[in-house]
Design a protein around this motif. Structure first.
Motif, short mmCIF file in Angstrom:
data_model
loop_
_atom_site.label_atom_id
_atom_site.label_comp_id
_atom_site.label_asym_id
_atom_site.label_seq_id
_atom_site.Cartn_x
_atom_site.Cartn_y
_atom_site.Cartn_z
N ILE A 1 66.49 38.97 -10.74
CA ILE A 1 66.39 38.88 -9.20
C ILE A 1 64.91 39.74 -8.76
O ILE A 1 64.76 40.77 -9.10
N THR A 2 64.36 38.91 -8.20
CA THR A 2 63.09 39.45 -7.84
C THR A 2 62.98 40.08 -6.42
O THR A 2 63.28 39.26 -5.30
N LEU A 3 62.72 41.52 -6.10
CA LEU A 3 62.63 41.88 -4.92
C LEU A 3 61.54 41.77 -4.07
O LEU A 3 60.51 41.43 -4.81
N PRO A 4 61.34 41.69 -2.78
CA PRO A 4 60.30 41.42 -2.00
C PRO A 4 59.08 42.53 -2.38
O PRO A 4 59.54 44.01 -2.63
N LEU A 5 57.86 42.35 -2.59
CA LEU A 5 56.82 43.28 -2.66
C LEU A 5 55.57 42.73 -2.45
O LEU A 5 54.98 41.66 -2.96
N HIS A 6 55.26 43.11 -1.07
CA HIS A 6 53.78 42.53 -0.67
C HIS A 6 52.97 43.62 0.20
O HIS A 6 53.75 44.51 0.63
N PRO A 7 51.76 43.66 -0.26
CA PRO A 7 51.20 44.82 0.62
C PRO A 7 51.29 45.13 2.24
O PRO A 7 50.79 45.78 2.45
#
Ligand SMILES: *Cc1c(COP(=O)(O)O)cnc(C)c1O
Length: 355
Positions: free
Chosen positions: A329-335
């Motif tokens: 499962i890929t978690l949200p990660l954004h600058p």
């Protein structure tokens, strides 16, 4: 476009940067550039987007995969070496290998480059996730350990041109080939023209078969502005990754690793559920989504796509990539995420894990 290409060369330290309208085109052009053709063989990672493998099929080559390492989730160097040894004995070595820097963590490129010299294959890095990553003092993209490196500038990637990609290389033959390939195989360059065709002031010569794969100046201008902010983007991505690492350390989850000397660009932050929970992945995915956390799954193993099943691949062929997929499962990660956004993701992960 030349301004953006110069900026890319300077930033990543390769001799040539050739922009194209997508990383998919760039992979196709790079495969052609290293001479991949009918009947050749290319190996890549099953834990990637389909473009990493399709590029070989575009060239008339066959595709096979090398299973991943369960911790790095990148192509396993041990599996690669074993498969090369078997292939050498069987007399069918790959012409090229495409390691994919999954999630932004560079593959063990010094080891792969050594194998390339031992077994005589070309190396194209699919660094679509790894703009801003490095191994020791070597930034991904300088092609110290490869023949060419491809970056993606798709909107979901680290640096975007709306749509776009680039082939970085130090090899003048690859650069020349990609330059022709992206523009119909047509040149106006006097020293590339064919003496059999007239050379008038208006002449252009088609000297090979190419495509319309150019990046527009408008897209390149977006890229130039984005590239100036790369350090800022990577710093924030790494900051969020470190916060997640600390918050999830005590949970029974597999987290992204960063072996010493390797610096990830953290394009993705995929977590792995423990094996007993594979059967609950859908339920857990839905629980995130119902709480407004836009999780995702990267990647459905390429060889299990219907098109690849039709080519003769099957579930079970690359068990490590398949097991990784079953729990991923890929978690949200954004600058652009605020600290509050990050903390909310952490709270939801912890509450879901508590159940
Ligand atoms: C996004 C992506 C591509 C394709 O990039 P485009 O620019 O959309 O063509 C290829 N490989 C990987 C690993 C990717 O993530």
């Amino acid at each position: 476009m030349p301004g953006f290409e110069d900026a890319l060369k300077t930033r990543f330290g390769a001799g040539y940067a050739l922009c194209l309208n997508s990383a998919t085109s760039a992979l196709h052009a790079a495969c052609h550039g290293v001479g991949l053709g009918d009947g050749d063989l290319l190996w890549t990672s099953p834990n990637s987007f389909v473009a990493s493998a399709n590029c070989a099929l575009y060239c008339g080559a066959d595709v096979d995969f090398v299973d991943i390492d369960p911790l790095s989730r990148n192509m396993s160097v041990t599996a690669l070496e074993q498969k090369l040894e078997t292939a050498r004995k069987a007399g069918r070595l790959p012409k090229a290998v495409i390691p994919v820097h999954f999630g932004g963590l560079p593959c063990d490129m010094p080891a792969i480059w050594n194998l390339a010299r031992t077994y005589g294959f070309r190396v194209i890095e699919d660094a679509s996730h790894a703009v801003g990553a490095s191994i020791g003092a070597e930034p991904t993209g300088n092609c110290k350990f490869s023949d060419a490196t491809v970056f993606s500038f798709h909107p979901v990637k680290i640096v975007t041109t709306a749509e776009g990609g680039v082939v970085m290389t130090n090899d003048p033959d690859i650069a020349r080939n990609v330059e022709l390939f992206r523009s119909h195989g047509v040149t106006r360059n006097a020293d590339r023209m064919d003496p059999r065709a007239p050379q008038e002031p208006w002449s252009y010569h088609q000297v090979q078969l190419g495509y319309n794969y150019r990046m527009s100046d408008l897209h390149a201008a977006l890229g130039s502005a984005q590239l100036q902010r790369l350090d800022e983007f990577i710093a924030r991505r790494r900051d969020i990754a470190r916060t997640y690492d600390a918050a999830f350390r005590d949970l029974a989850l597999g987290l992204p690793v960063e072996p010493s000397g390797f610096r990830s660009s953290y394009h993705l932050y995929p977590i792995s559920l423990p094996k007993p929970d594979f059967g609950r992945r859908r339920e857990i995915f839905d629980a995130f989504r119902s709480q407004g956390i836009l999780v995702n799954v990267h990647y459905i193993p390429i060889h299990t796509q219907p098109y690849y099943l039709d080519l003769g691949f099957d579930w079970g062929d690359f068990p490590v990539a398949e097991d990784y997929y079953r729990g991923a499962i890929t978690l949200p990660l954004h600058p652009s995420m605020s600290d509050a956004d990050v903390n909310r993701v952490i709270d939801v992960v912890r509450s879901i894990c508590a159940n």
